[in-house]
Design a protein around this motif. Structure first.
Motif, PDB file in Angstrom:
ATOM      1  N   ASP A 281      -6.395   6.230  -6.069  1.00 20.87           N
ATOM      2  CA  ASP A 281      -6.164   7.670  -6.010  1.00 20.87           C
ATOM      3  C   ASP A 281      -4.690   8.039  -5.916  1.00 20.87           C
ATOM      4  OD1 ASP A 281      -8.966   8.257  -5.968  1.00 20.87           O
ATOM      5  OD2 ASP A 281      -9.005   7.663  -3.854  1.00 20.87           O
ATOM      6  N   VAL A 282      -3.779   7.119  -6.215  1.00 22.16           N
ATOM      7  CA  VAL A 282      -2.369   7.498  -6.197  1.00 22.16           C
ATOM      8  C   VAL A 282      -2.029   8.206  -7.502  1.00 22.16           C
ATOM      9  CG1 VAL A 282      -1.639   5.697  -4.591  1.00 22.16           C
ATOM     10  CG2 VAL A 282      -1.685   5.208  -7.042  1.00 22.16           C
TER      11      VAL A 282
ATOM     12  N   THR B 188      -1.711  10.885  -2.412  1.00 20.74           N
ATOM     13  CA  THR B 188      -2.944  10.577  -3.136  1.00 20.74           C
ATOM     14  C   THR B 188      -3.516  11.847  -3.740  1.00 20.74           C
ATOM     15  OG1 THR B 188      -4.407  10.892  -1.229  1.00 20.74           O
ATOM     16  CG2 THR B 188      -3.465   8.685  -1.537  1.00 20.74           C
TER      17      THR B 188
ATOM     18  N   THR C 298      -6.249   0.421  -2.983  1.00 23.16           N
ATOM     19  CA  THR C 298      -5.375   1.479  -2.471  1.00 23.16           C
ATOM     20  C   THR C 298      -4.663   2.233  -3.595  1.00 23.16           C
ATOM     21  OG1 THR C 298      -3.403   0.063  -2.235  1.00 23.16           O
ATOM     22  CG2 THR C 298      -4.978   0.102  -0.401  1.00 23.16           C
ATOM     23  N   TYR C 299      -4.813   1.770  -4.832  1.00 26.99           N
ATOM     24  CA  TYR C 299      -4.163   2.431  -5.964  1.00 26.99           C
ATOM     25  C   TYR C 299      -5.114   3.336  -6.752  1.00 26.99           C
ATOM     26  CZ  TYR C 299      -0.214  -0.676  -5.156  1.00 26.99           C
ATOM     27  OH  TYR C 299       0.853  -1.322  -4.577  1.00 26.99           O
TER      28      TYR C 299
ATOM     29  N   ASP D 199       0.882  -1.163   0.000  1.00 29.80           N
ATOM     30  CA  ASP D 199       0.000   0.000   0.000  1.00 29.80           C
ATOM     31  C   ASP D 199       0.923   1.218   0.000  1.00 29.80           C
ATOM     32  OD1 ASP D 199      -1.653   2.159   0.631  1.00 29.80           O
ATOM     33  OD2 ASP D 199      -2.893   1.024   2.033  1.00 29.80           O
TER      34      ASP D 199
ATOM     35  N   GLN E  15      -5.972  13.253   3.536  1.00 28.95           N
ATOM     36  CA  GLN E  15      -5.349  13.037   2.231  1.00 28.95           C
ATOM     37  C   GLN E  15      -3.842  13.109   2.435  1.00 28.95           C
ATOM     38  OE1 GLN E  15      -6.766  15.523  -0.928  1.00 28.95           O
ATOM     39  NE2 GLN E  15      -4.990  15.154  -2.235  1.00 28.95           N
TER      40      GLN E  15
ATOM     41  N   ARG F 282       0.168   4.530  -0.472  1.00 28.81           N
ATOM     42  CA  ARG F 282      -0.462   5.852  -0.367  1.00 28.81           C
ATOM     43  C   ARG F 282       0.334   6.822   0.497  1.00 28.81           C
ATOM     44  NH1 ARG F 282      -6.233   4.403   1.676  1.00 28.81           N
ATOM     45  NH2 ARG F 282      -4.994   2.773   2.712  1.00 28.81           N
ATOM     46  N   ARG F 283       0.863   6.363   1.624  1.00 26.80           N
ATOM     47  CA  ARG F 283       1.649   7.266   2.469  1.00 26.80           C
ATOM     48  C   ARG F 283       2.941   7.680   1.775  1.00 26.80           C
ATOM     49  NH1 ARG F 283       0.890   3.848   8.048  1.00 26.80           N
ATOM     50  NH2 ARG F 283      -0.954   4.946   8.833  1.00 26.80           N
TER      51      ARG F 283
ATOM     52  N   GLN G 197      -8.458  10.024   1.901  1.00 24.38           N
ATOM     53  CA  GLN G 197      -8.538   8.584   2.126  1.00 24.38           C
ATOM     54  C   GLN G 197      -9.259   8.328   3.447  1.00 24.38           C
ATOM     55  OE1 GLN G 197      -7.044   6.457  -0.478  1.00 24.38           O
ATOM     56  NE2 GLN G 197      -7.392   8.543  -1.240  1.00 24.38           N
TER      57      GLN G 197
END
Length: 369
Positions: free
Chosen positions: A230-231, A182, A227-228, A175, A192, A177-178, A186
């Motif tokens: 909004d990256v 994004t 989890t992808y 994951d 976000q 995102r961090r 989230q």
């Protein structure tokens, strides 16, 4: 099942020169005439040719390994059909590799290989279900979190803004995102996230991104595709094949475990190292020297020279051939010449709770400065 929308387009093109130079000696084996046996012969020849070229590129400034987490993993996955251990689970230790080098113009580079966000990785469907069936008191004995990616970087005096590349052998459990931020809030993170690594690009094989857009049932337990959503797409550097990134640092495509699997290859003071999760122990490349119950006998009786990490068997023949490629590239260990300088990104780790799964040999770390 509705295909998962992903933040990249099938037609996206990357100028490979922007992240190194293409490796022409390692070709797409699917173009080789003949069957898988012919591809196996070709992979040995190609690996030998690339190895000769690669060692001439030099060495990186440093390679440092950092323990992240030790966790349970099914024995039947990690040691395929070879193990005769009574323990249903073994232990593996996930490690981060930090590689630093300078470009020919003096530009410094930092690559993080396997920088897993352990906290978010636990929500991978397979491990999430396993945790739900495991009492907390047992889980605490089986899982050991050593340190986070950011803790290790602080110890090494590397600011996250200095990191150029993030790379994984494949995106199972990951994951991001961090790490890369994004484009939308989230809900599960409460905000976000702004990118921890603001300039870093994720090096990934285009084949894996394509597969993640519409996962097969055999793949779904190991990915977190949601989890992808909004990256940012610009955070990815999709590549096709193998690339030399810098002096003594290369990405080699090793399909099989997943279609877009890739391995890290390093040239160091002790010779060539290879790292991936294609196998979970160095002795899986030379099982004839393993003292673990079943491995040597299985390799002898079946005439197979490697023991696969087989939680997903997307293309078993290709994974076998890819491991032989890795085996051909790696030098022999200076500590014990029976074993190769193959550093599993998730390395088998001895544990009293898992009888019959203690490795004969472990690397534990790579230290090149």
């Amino acid at each position: 099942m509705i295909p998962m929308r992903m933040p990249w387009r099938q037609g996206d093109v990357l100028d490979l020169a922007s992240i190194g130079s293409r490796v022409d000696s390692l070709t797409d084996l699917s173009t080789i005439d003949g069957g898988p046996g012919a591809r196996l012969t070709a992979v040995r020849t190609q690996a030998q040719a690339f190895r000769r070229e690669f060692i001439e590129t030099g060495t990186p400034d440093s390679v440092t390994t950092c323990d992240l987490v030790t966790l349970p993993y099914p024995t039947r996955f990690g040691l395929f059909r070879a193990s005769r251990a009574i323990a249903p689970f073994l232990a593996i230790t996930n490690r981060l590799l930090v590689i630093r080098w300078h470009e020919s113009d003096g530009t410094p580079r930092v690559l993080l290989f396997e920088p897993s966000d352990v906290e978010l990785g636990r929500y991978t469907p397979y491990f999430d279900k396993l945790a739900g069936r495991t009492p907390d008191v047992v889980s605490k004995r089986m899982v050991t979190e050593h340190a986070t990616v950011l803790t290790h970087l602080a110890r090494l005096r590397i600011d996250p803004s200095e990191v150029d590349y993030l790379m994984f052998d494949h995106l199972h459990t990951q994951d991001l995102r961090r790490w890369i931020g994004t484009t939308a809030p989230q809900p599960d993170l409460g905000e976000q996230p702004t990118p921890v690594f603001p300039r870093a690009k994720v090096i990934v094989q285009r084949d894996e991104l394509a597969a993640m857009a519409d996962l097969h049932p055999l793949q779904r337990p190991w990915y977190q595709p949601g989890t992808y959503r909004d990256v940012p797409p610009e955070a990815f550097l999709p590549i096709d094949g193998s690339v030399v990134l810098g002096p003594g640092v290369a990405v080699v495509k090793t399909p099989g475990h997943v279609f877009g699997n890739q391995s890290l290859v390093l040239n160091t003071a002790t010779g060539v190292w290879v790292s991936s999760e294609n196998v979970i122990a160095a002795e899986c490349l030379t099982p004839e020297h393993s003292r673990m119950p079943g491995l040597a006998r299985w390799a002898r009786e079946w005439g197979q020279e490697v023991v696969l990490n087989a939680n997903t068997i997307e293309t078993t023949v290709d994974q076998y051939n890819s491991i032989v490629l890795e085996k051909t590239l790696a030098d022999r260990s200076q500590r014990d010449s029976r074993f190769l300088q193959f550093f599993p990104s998730s390395e088998l780790t001895a544990s009293w709770t898992n009888p019959g799964t203690s490795p004969t040999f472990t690397h534990g770390a790579i230290a090149h400065h």
